[in-house]
Every structure is written in C-alpha cells, then in structure tokens.
Design a protein around this motif. Structure first.
Motif, PDB file in Angstrom:
ATOM      1  N   SER A 162     -22.972  17.006  36.764  1.00 59.50           N
ATOM      2  CA  SER A 162     -23.574  18.026  37.258  1.00 59.50           C
ATOM      3  C   SER A 162     -24.836  18.758  36.581  1.00 59.50           C
ATOM      4  O   SER A 162     -25.658  19.435  36.774  1.00 59.50           O
ATOM      5  CB  SER A 162     -22.694  19.127  37.555  1.00 59.50           C
ATOM      6  N   THR A 212     -25.668  16.033  44.987  1.00 58.52           N
ATOM      7  CA  THR A 212     -26.145  17.668  44.863  1.00 58.52           C
ATOM      8  C   THR A 212     -24.796  18.494  44.178  1.00 58.52           C
ATOM      9  O   THR A 212     -24.855  19.387  44.367  1.00 58.52           O
ATOM     10  CB  THR A 212     -26.143  18.013  46.478  1.00 58.52           C
ATOM     11  N   SER A 261     -32.296  28.854  38.539  1.00 60.28           N
ATOM     12  CA  SER A 261     -32.055  27.388  39.077  1.00 60.28           C
ATOM     13  C   SER A 261     -31.089  27.015  38.239  1.00 60.28           C
ATOM     14  O   SER A 261     -30.303  26.101  38.670  1.00 60.28           O
ATOM     15  CB  SER A 261     -33.489  26.750  38.631  1.00 60.28           C
ATOM     16  N   PHE A 262     -30.545  27.632  37.046  1.00 60.07           N
ATOM     17  CA  PHE A 262     -29.385  27.005  36.219  1.00 60.07           C
ATOM     18  C   PHE A 262     -28.133  27.481  37.380  1.00 60.07           C
ATOM     19  O   PHE A 262     -27.341  26.880  37.047  1.00 60.07           O
ATOM     20  CB  PHE A 262     -29.044  27.302  34.908  1.00 60.07           C
ATOM     21  N   GLN A 263     -28.351  28.326  38.088  1.00 62.89           N
ATOM     22  CA  GLN A 263     -27.235  28.903  38.819  1.00 62.89           C
ATOM     23  C   GLN A 263     -27.185  28.685  40.220  1.00 62.89           C
ATOM     24  O   GLN A 263     -26.328  29.429  41.135  1.00 62.89           O
ATOM     25  CB  GLN A 263     -27.239  30.553  38.506  1.00 62.89           C
ATOM     26  N   ALA A 299     -26.288  24.512  47.424  1.00 58.63           N
ATOM     27  CA  ALA A 299     -25.532  23.328  46.903  1.00 58.63           C
ATOM     28  C   ALA A 299     -24.336  23.174  47.448  1.00 58.63           C
ATOM     29  O   ALA A 299     -23.835  22.228  48.165  1.00 58.63           O
ATOM     30  CB  ALA A 299     -25.665  23.247  45.355  1.00 58.63           C
ATOM     31  N   ASN A 357     -27.651  16.667  37.070  1.00 54.90           N
ATOM     32  CA  ASN A 357     -28.227  17.087  38.361  1.00 54.90           C
ATOM     33  C   ASN A 357     -29.161  18.672  38.200  1.00 54.90           C
ATOM     34  O   ASN A 357     -30.107  18.619  38.826  1.00 54.90           O
ATOM     35  CB  ASN A 357     -27.437  17.252  39.441  1.00 54.90           C
ATOM     36  N   THR A 358     -28.346  19.419  37.607  1.00 59.54           N
ATOM     37  CA  THR A 358     -28.879  20.873  37.370  1.00 59.54           C
ATOM     38  C   THR A 358     -30.252  20.787  36.435  1.00 59.54           C
ATOM     39  O   THR A 358     -31.257  21.624  36.793  1.00 59.54           O
ATOM     40  CB  THR A 358     -27.792  21.674  36.842  1.00 59.54           C
ATOM     41  N   PHE A 418     -32.926  19.293  38.461  1.00 55.99           N
ATOM     42  CA  PHE A 418     -33.315  20.460  39.517  1.00 55.99           C
ATOM     43  C   PHE A 418     -34.171  21.422  38.783  1.00 55.99           C
ATOM     44  O   PHE A 418     -35.245  21.867  39.333  1.00 55.99           O
ATOM     45  CB  PHE A 418     -32.138  21.122  40.120  1.00 55.99           C
ATOM     46  N   ALA A 419     -33.760  22.004  37.862  1.00 62.00           N
ATOM     47  CA  ALA A 419     -34.491  23.061  37.238  1.00 62.00           C
ATOM     48  C   ALA A 419     -35.940  22.557  36.596  1.00 62.00           C
ATOM     49  O   ALA A 419     -37.002  23.135  36.694  1.00 62.00           O
ATOM     50  CB  ALA A 419     -33.923  23.728  35.939  1.00 62.00           C
ATOM     51  N   MET A 474     -23.822  20.460  41.730  1.00 69.19           N
ATOM     52  CA  MET A 474     -24.599  21.237  40.566  1.00 69.19           C
ATOM     53  C   MET A 474     -23.437  21.887  39.784  1.00 69.19           C
ATOM     54  O   MET A 474     -22.510  21.970  39.942  1.00 69.19           O
ATOM     55  CB  MET A 474     -25.258  22.443  41.332  1.00 69.19           C
ATOM     56  N   TYR A 475     -24.095  22.308  38.665  1.00 73.89           N
ATOM     57  CA  TYR A 475     -22.957  22.877  37.519  1.00 73.89           C
ATOM     58  C   TYR A 475     -21.952  23.860  37.744  1.00 73.89           C
ATOM     59  O   TYR A 475     -21.041  24.124  37.916  1.00 73.89           O
ATOM     60  CB  TYR A 475     -24.213  23.473  36.473  1.00 73.89           C
TER      61      TYR A 475
END
Lengths: 458, 283, 315
Positions: free
Chosen positions: C86, C262, C241-243, C248, C89-90, C93-94, C264-265
């Motif tokens: 995660s 997909t 974006s970290f959140q 998701a 992925n994150t 993503f960011a 995510m954190y």
C-alpha cells in the motif's frame, strides 16, 4: 483586487447573525443520542436496510413487546452493512449505550472474544432454546473456547442451484438425485454447456469457486478444513486445500481460457444477482449458466427483475472433492447478540428465544433466510409457493432444512475478517497466476496464524 | 488596442479555436456529471442499455417522486440534516476562525509566529493521525451518535480557514485599528464593530467554502452517526448504495439532488470562491 | 521560515511609556483572541497526537484496555506485505497524480485567463467534479469504465482503439485511479487562476512587448510570479494524495482488487482499525504517515526558499 471592498465599511446584520447562532445553539442542545436505550423498552439494531427487511423486524419486535407487556420498542435500520455498521456498534458499546439486541452479518466471535457481547450460555440453560437444539456446526459460528456469544437465528444456506431446463435440453436427467456427486463429475458435465465465441463466453456450465467466504465449504467437501478451532491452528496450506486450488486452477485453464477477466467481461457468472459495479445481469437468470453455488436468500430475489428466462430450476447438495467423503453445506447466518451494557438483557434474551422458534417462521415466509433451531416447524415461503406450487416449495424447504443440519463450521475464528481478506488475496493471486498455489496458500497461512496468535496472546 | 482591431479575421479565428478547445475540454470534465444526471432520469434497464443512450427517452420524472417517498432513504430528512450540519459549521467557522485570524493578522504579540507555525503544522497533519483518540474520547463520554463530535471542533476553529482568513485580515490597514485604539475602543469592540463588518466578503467566502466542504464530508459523519434519520446526505447516499440489490436510478437521482444545491450555490457565488482561493499562495 | 508572518520592525525599549502600555494591551488581546484556537488545537490536535503515539505502542483491540507492547506494532508493520504494497501504491499514486494535476490545472488556468466570454461557464465546469459527492463520483466512473459495455469503451472501440479493461485489469487499475484523481482539480485551477489574475498588468504587457515568444514569457515571467500558488497546491496535493481513501475503497474494497493494485495506505489503516480491530497497528501506521508527511513538507518548504518568488523581491 482583494482589497477593493475594505474601503467602504458595511455592517453585517449583527443582530441577525447572533439570532441565527442562537437558533443553531438551541438545535445543538437537543438530546445527544436520539435512541438512548431505556429500561423496559427494547432497542434493536439491524444491518442492511431494505424496506421489507426493516418492516418484518419492526413488526416482530413490536408484536413481541406488546405481548410481553414491555414499553414501545425501537428498531434502527440503515446504518450500512459492512465495516461501517460494526464501527457504529463498537462506538455505542464503548460509549456504554448500546442497543439491547443487534443483528450481525459478521461472525460475533471476534468481538465476542474481546468482551463486547454477553455470553449467553447461562441464560440458555433451562430456556426454550438450550444448546442442543442448535445444529453444532452452525452454533460454533458464535462460540469461542466453549463460550456462546450470539445465536444464528436464521441462515442463508449454501447449496448448488441449477437450471433444469438447460439440463433437459441436453438430454440430461434434471432431478436432484442425478445431480453430480463429485467435483470431477461436475467439471466433466460443465464442459457440455460451455460455449466460447472468440474471447466472449456465450454460455457456461459451472465455475471453480472464487468467493473467499465459501472457500471453507469447498475445503470441507475435499475432506479438509481452513481453521482447526480445537487446536487453534489454521490449515490454509494443508494438502487437501492445495489439491482443491490446483483442481480449480486446472479447471479454469481447461474450460475458461485460464482467465476470469474474460469471463467477467462476458457477463456476470459470479452469483445470481446483477453485478453491483457493471450492472450486468446474472448469467444464471439469463439462462446462460447451467448452475452455481448460491445462498438460499436468492429464493426471495430470483423472481424479481431480471426475471429468469426459464421456469424450472432446483437445488442440490454440494458435490464432493477428490479427497472428500461426505457432502456438507455452509451458511451465512443472521447472528443476534446482546451487547455488553444492554439495560434489558433478560427481555432481550426472551426476544431471541421467541425469534428463534416463532418469529423466524414468519421471517422465512417473507424473506427466505432458513430458521436454524431444530424445534422450528418451517413453512415454505409464500412467494415460492405462488410461483412454483406447494409441492416444489415444500420440497425445497425440506431440502434446505436438511442442509442446515450438515453445515461445516466456517465463521468460528476470532480473526475472521483478517482470514477472509487473506483468502481473497491468495485466491486472486492463484487465479491470476501471480503466484503458485502452494506459495499463495502458505503465505496466507503464515499471516493468518500470526494474527491469530497475536490476538490470543495476553 | 488599435493593432488588435486591424487583425480582426485572425483574432476571430483564434477566438473560435480557443472556444472549440475549451468546449472540448469542458466535455471531458462534464462527462461524469452528465452521465450521473441522465442516469437519474432513466430506469435501471435503460442505464445499462446496449447501445448506449445519451439522452433519457422518455425522461423519468417519476424517479424524483419515488426518491422522495421512500422509507429506506429518508431524503428530505437527510437533506435537512445536511443543511443543519453545513450551516452550523459555516457559522461557527466564521466566528471562531475570525477570532484567531484577527489575532494572527492584526495584532502583535510574543509567540504569535510560533502559534501560527503550529497552526500550519495542524493544517498539514493527516486527519487519521489524530482521529483514533478523538473517536475513543467521544465514545467514552457517550456522545457518538450525535452531531456534537462533528460540530464541536469548529467551535474552536479550523486550521485551513484560519489560514485563509488571516490572509484577508492582514490587509486591514493598521492605521484604522490604531485610530480606534486612540479613541479608547476595546480590542473586542474593534474586532466586532470595525474589522468584522469590513471583512464581510471574506467571511462570506470562508462560510461558502465551509459549507461545500461540510456538505460533502463523508468519513466523520459515517463514523460518528448511528441512525439513518440523523445522517447527512453524503452518508445516506452511501449506505443506500451499499445495499444488496442496487437501484441505480434511485441512487443516481440521490447523487444528483445531493450535488445540485452546491452547484447552484457555486454558480451564483463563483467570484467569491475565486477570491477565496486567490488568497492562498503560501507565504 | 517561509510560513511565518511578516513582522513589523519593533523597537520596544525605546518607545515612550504610553506606547509600551498599549503594546502590552495589544499582546494580551492577541493571546486572548487566539486562546480558543490554542485550546482547540491542544484538545483536538496535540493531545490526540500524543495519545496516538502511545496507542501505537500498545496492543489495543478497541474493546477493553490497551496493553503496552513497546515497538512490536512497528516491527509487525515492517513484516506486513500489505503495508509495503500500500505504501508503494500510494507513493506511485502521489508521485504521478500530484505533478500531473498541477500541470493540467496550470494549463487550464492559463486557458481560463484568456477567456473573455464564457469564463463563468468554463470555471463552473472545471469546478463541477469537485462538487460531486465523492462516493457518487466513484460509482459513476465505474459505470462509465465498464469493460465492453461501458460508454467510454464503446466510444473508444468505435474510434478503432483497443481500450484497456481499466479497473478490472491489475496492470491498469492503479493508473485508472490516478486518471480519476485528475478530475476534481477545480480548486487547484482556481488557485492558479487567482495567481495569474493578480499579476500586474504592466508586468505582463511589458513582457508582451519584450519577447513575443509565449513560452519564454510563461517560463521567465509568469511562472515565477505564481510560484507561491504552486507551493500551496503542491503541499495540499501531497497531503491529500497520501490520504486517498473514498475512491480507493469504493473501487477496490478492503483488499484493493484487482490483485492489490488499488490497495492504498489509508485503506490498510482503516481496515486494521475497524475490520481487524487492531488499533495498535492502525495507530503505528498513522504515526508513520505523520512523520513522512512532516519530513516531506519540511523538505518542500526548505527548497521553496530557492524557487518560490515573493513580491517585493525578498526571497
């Protein structure tokens, strides 16, 4: 440009501002929780919240409260159904203001073992619903280390559903007794129905299982188990389970081009419902799928939109795997618990007794969740009788009753959700060939066992 | 200017190209919203029809009434809850944040920069970091299931809106405040009777932002509220959608009607939104 | 520090007494006005932060009392493949979503800045995705992007293209999520537009005369003037974006289907807390997130001195 209006001092209507603040202040002073539980009045929480479901339960609880000369009861629906419901319930329990009774769609074992729900064993002794009136495999879904934290009042019972007309069109016997008894027979028969047009699946027979929740049933059908509760050991990577997943994977490769994505692009072959993200209609109801495993709740929904393209379908016992010896069933129960902090535990328990024996009959009439207590006289659901006639409806009801008595334990872990997510991950890795069967299962085994030991430690 | 007028045909061509480009981009941005809107006026079968229909035919107005009369999706009640929630937060934010913003933007005191620096840190902190203890504390005092946990924090202020308002408060001329002080006005009176009325527009801007953010807030009400009748629309929509048999047209109508008030609000106040966001360059 | 307020020159000891008294009164008032917020920050930010660090070192199953376990939760995190997956992925993503979003938003703002007619319309259209309820937005995208039957793929196939399976394909799902995150960029665009409109007319007109080349003007005149807005959008973009959560979890559920692409954190954190009831682990994840965001923003602010241009010439 941002300074232009500063030059002209204008007054906000301060009185109006204060007045509206005061109005909101008063609104805030409303009682903090709308449904605080009170002594002598039952408060029930339900997950989900379709109109019919709420109505039935509201009616049952009100009827009971009037009969037991309790104050007016309250039923709360529509709090969501998954994590969000559990979360609200935990919040209410931590706050010391829980409902008297809650239905759960997740095993009560995890939270029960943490001390969130009342142990029911003492109250069950000498009541109308003692321990031995419940099918053992089912009741184990509420028990941990010999303590009972809830009751599986009714349950969706898993069995094989098949389209009799599709069978007959290919000259196959369509009675329940002739349904394939083993996985090998089922896989062989399945090929007869499967038609591909390029990469589009036009029609199919049966599919290898990929629902994480029901993997424990298939494991038991192959003589294995996922969780050995007596010894607190997971057995996800046991020989039987490796054999099972290998069988399924070979099946997928042989019949479905080794790719569930192609299957999913062609239609909804997963269950008997419209797909919730693509809107694709269920292939089974469209007459494009010979059979599938499904829970008995489909009995209530199968006649709704989209209406099946055929009239005659039937239910049969789950077939046995290569290493298995007897057919078993599985369930997804509707659990009921009495949260710690309930102000009316005895009245709540009396309601559960009533619901287990009398209430569940009426419930089954309208929504076909099978009553599980052995003393219940089940009456076939009205909708089923209307569509299929009394005889078929009675036969199906009796069959589901038999199946409910041979369920394999599948919800008895204090780390149930963790286990389910790990199985989902492993199954996905296996079917997408991201990882060999043994590796995927071993990884899930190690993680789940570690989580179990962490939770159980001190 | 005169140069431009001479080049009319070229300028016109440029203008046409420009608008064609902008409309094409707009179409991409509008697509999800458009799809939601037309789905709201179709039946379930029409939403998934093959071939795709780009206009609902006929327009199913009955979806509106069927949404408003359902027992399992108390839309009107939830709409009122959203109005209450967003309205209260907007009012509280205007009041509480303007106190702090006045202090940071108009007054000089030791430790001000430290406290403002901490405010920026608070702004940068992911909500989830502080969420668990706050949630447990509200549980312990038995106020989960009400709007208290959702509204009370705004009684004290909110880092983002304090930051935004401070930029405006810094624009208030110092001489104005000093003159009032010489006249013997108390700081409270200066704030309430001189600065606040001058900053009417910024306050409205901040109120608008607070309204939109709160209207769409999802995570907090989902966690704190425990009764369908008490949900704001953002959460009601979610729990309705997560039911087993999905009724697409109804939930799309719900989403459409949820978004509509905010869109209307934005349409009429977009200049204010623009001004609010123009002030945010980090300095 | 770039985030501190400009401080007016003070010469306290030399001022006459009356003035010093007034200063003290002002200081008292300053503290008084800030007090509610200081209290609020203490109750709702500072104390919970400390408690989170404490919970992160306990075994705490939500019901019952926390039990001290030291650094076990952090050790468990390091061994947890879901944590690493995660986080990966994150970060992807960011790293892709934030810059892309900034570039597109800047492009849109530059275009909007030229509008004479229809500005209000375009502005509303670009802001619209931000006003859609997040859950509904994700659901609509899932409908639009359905492989085979969805309108987007039907349109692309009609154009002779071979569109991907979007959210069904493990290789494409994360990129689809990134693509979806580019829709609600109304705020970023308006922030940039605000910056562009604040550029003094004489500056931009002088540039028009000096160098007819647009790119030159953009890079050397316009961009430096809106760097404060870039900084703001960058910082806020990274934090959000970290959140990433709602999209998701609606699309990938608690296991990040397909194939954890997909995951995510925040989804892993949320499921640890409310699905596995492992509050200790969730708190440990929260503290890691906090430290990472803190370091990243400090780094950005530190480098910002060299690239953010402030009016008045000081850097």
């Amino acid at each position: 440009m941002s300074n232009t209006s500063f030059a002209v001092p204008r007054h906000i209507s301060r009185r109006g501002f204060l007045a509206s603040s005061a109005a909101f202040g008063t609104a805030m002073a409303l009682p903090p929780a709308a449904f605080a539980q009170q002594e002598g009045q039952l408060l029930l929480w339900l997950p989900g919240g379709s109109e019919l479901f709420c109505k039935i339960h509201t009616g049952l609880l009100e009827g009971f409260s009037a009969g037991a000369s309790l104050g007016p009861a309250t039923t709360v629906c529509g709090l969501g159904q998954d994590t969000e419901f559990t979360q609200s319930l935990i919040g209410a329990i931590t706050a010391g203001n829980p409902p008297d009774i809650s239905m759960l769609w997740d095993s009560p074992v995890s939270l029960g073992a943490q001390g969130a729900f009342m142990p029911l064993d003492d109250m069950m002794k000498g009541s109308k619903i003692p321990l031995d009136t419940w099918p053992a495999g089912l009741l184990s879904s509420c028990q941990f280390k010999g303590v009972t934290y809830g009751l599986p009042i009714t349950a969706g019972v898993y069995s094989m559903w098949y389209n009799q007309e599709m069978f007959e069109a290919r000259g196959m016997a369509s009675d329940r007794a002739s349904f394939p008894k083993t996985w090998a027979e089922m896989r062989k028969m399945s090929k007869e129905f499967t038609v591909w047009e390029g990469d589009k699946l036009i029609s199919a027979g049966f599919m290898p299982n990929r629902v994480p929740e029901t993997m424990a049933i298939w494991s038991a059908l192959n003589g294995g188990m996922m969780f050995d509760e007596a010894n607190l050991k997971y057995q996800i990577d046991s020989e039987q389970n490796i054999e099972m997943m290998t069988f399924f994977l070979e099946w997928l490769d042989e019949e479905y081009k080794g790719d569930f994505n192609l299957v999913d692009r062609s239609g909804n072959f997963l269950d008997g419902y419209p797909n919730s993200t693509t809107g694709m209609g269920p292939a089974f109801r469209e007459g494009r799928q010979a059979g599938m495993q499904s829970g008995s709740w489909l009995l209530g929904d199968i006649f709704a939109d989209p209406v099946p393209s055929f009239e005659r379908w039937n239910l049969a016992a789950n077939p046995i795997g290569p290493s298995g010896s007897t057919s078993v069933s599985g369930t997804w129960p509707n659990w009921f618990v009495i949260p710690v902090g309930s102000k009316n535990p005895q009245a709540a328990f009396d309601y559960l007794s009533y619901l287990a024996i009398e209430g569940s009959v009426e419930w089954y009439q309208q929504i076909p969740d099978v009553p599980t207590n052995s003393q219940v006289q089940r009456k076939a659901p009205a909708g089923l009788v209307e569509k299929r006639g009394q005889e078929v409806a009675d036969d199906i009801t009796a069959f589901l009753g038999e199946q409910a008595a041979v369920v394999t334990p599948m919800w008895n872990s204090p780390v149930q959700s963790f286990y389910t997510d790990q199985i989902a991950r492993a199954v996905e890795k296996i079917y997408t060939k991201a990882s060999p069967v043994k590796d995927a299962l071993s990884e899930a085994q190690a993680a789940t066992q570690a989580e179990l030991e962490r939770v159980l430690a001190g | 200017m005169s140069k431009q007028r001479k080049a009319t045909p070229r300028a016109r061509l440029a203008m046409l190209t420009y608008h064609a480009l902008m409309l094409a981009i707009s179409a991409i941005f509008l697509l999800p919203f458009y799809w939601m809107t037309i789905s709201a006026f179709k039946t379930n079968a029409e939403i998934f029809s093959d071939p795709v229909t780009w206009l609902p035919d006929p327009i199913r107005w009955e979806n509106v009434t069927s949404l408003l009369t359902r027992d399992d999706f108390p839309f009107v009640q939830q709409f009122l809850n959203s109005v209450f929630y967003a309205g209260t937060v907007a009012l509280l934010v205007c009041l509480s944040c303007s106190l702090a913003a006045y202090s940071f933007g108009c007054l000089r005191w030791r430790g001000r920069n430290l406290v403002f620096g901490l405010t920026i840190c608070a702004l940068l902190m992911p909500t989830i970091v502080t969420f668990l203890p706050v949630y447990l504390a509200w549980s312990k005092i038995g106020l989960t299931g009400s709007y208290w946990p959702l509204i009370t924090p705004f009684l004290f202020g909110d880092a983002f809106f304090i930051f935004m308002l401070r930029q405006f408060f810094m624009g208030v001329p110092r001489e104005l405040l000093d003159a009032a002080r010489l006249d013997g006005a108390s700081e409270f009176r200066i704030w309430w009777q001189i600065v606040m009325p001058q900053l009417r527009t910024p306050l409205i801007i901040v109120g608008l932002f607070a309204t939109v953010y709160t209207w769409n807030e999802f995570f907090m009400p989902l966690i704190y509220l425990q009764d369908r009748e008490a949900f704001p629309l953002s959460v009601g929509l979610f729990t309705f959608q997560s039911q087993r048999a999905v009724e697409w047209s109804v939930s799309m109508m719900g989403a459409f009607l949820t978004a509509l008030p905010m869109i209307v609000l934005f349409l009429f106040t977009q200049r204010l939104f623009q001004r609010g966001l123009s002030s945010t360059g980090l300095k | 520090m770039p985030i501190t307020a400009p401080i007016a020159p003070q010469a306290a000891p030399l001022l006459p007494r009356r003035n010093r008294k007034a200063q003290r009164a002002e200081a008292r008032a300053g503290l008084f006005f800030a007090l509610p917020w200081i209290i609020g920050m203490t109750i709702f930010v500072a104390l919970p932060l400390i408690v989170t660090f404490y919970i992160a070192q306990t075994k705490f199953q939500i019901v019952g009392a926390p039990k001290w376990v030291g650094l076990q939760n952090y050790e468990a995190l390091l061994r947890d493949p879901a944590f690493w997956k995660s986080a990966q992925n994150t970060l992807i993503f960011a790293a892709i979503s934030v810059p892309l979003k900034l570039i597109i938003a800047l492009g849109l703002a530059l275009l909007l800045n030229r509008a004479t007619a229809l500005l209000g319309f375009y502005r509303t259209v670009f802001y619209l995705p931000f006003l859609m309820p997040a859950v509904a937005g994700s659901v609509v995208f899932m409908l639009l992007l359905t492989p085979n039957a969805g309108p987007v793929n039907i349109a692309l196939e009609a154009m002779g293209l071979n569109p991907p399976d979007w959210l069904l394909d493990p290789k494409a799902a994360l990129w689809t999520l990134i693509l979806l995150s580019l829709w609600p960029l109304g705020v970023e665009t308006l922030v940039f537009l605000g910056g562009l409109q604040n550029i003094p007319k004489d500056v931009s007109e002088a540039a028009d005369l000096d160098s007819p080349k647009r790119w030159h003007k953009l890079v050397w005149i316009t961009l430096p003037l809106i760097t404060p807005m870039v900084l703001f959008n960058l910082v806020i973009g990274i934090i959000y974006s970290f959140q990433v959560f709602t999209q998701a979890i609606v699309i990938g559920g608690t296991t990040g289907t397909p194939a954890e692409s997909t995951l995510m954190y925040m989804v892993v954190l949320y499921r640890a807390a409310f699905r596995y009831f492992n509050m200790g682990l969730a708190a440990a994840m929260a503290t890691v997130l906090f430290v990472v965001v803190l370091i990243l923003t400090l780094l950005i602010f530190k480098t910002a001195r060299s690239w953010v241009h402030y009016e008045g010439g000081e850097t």
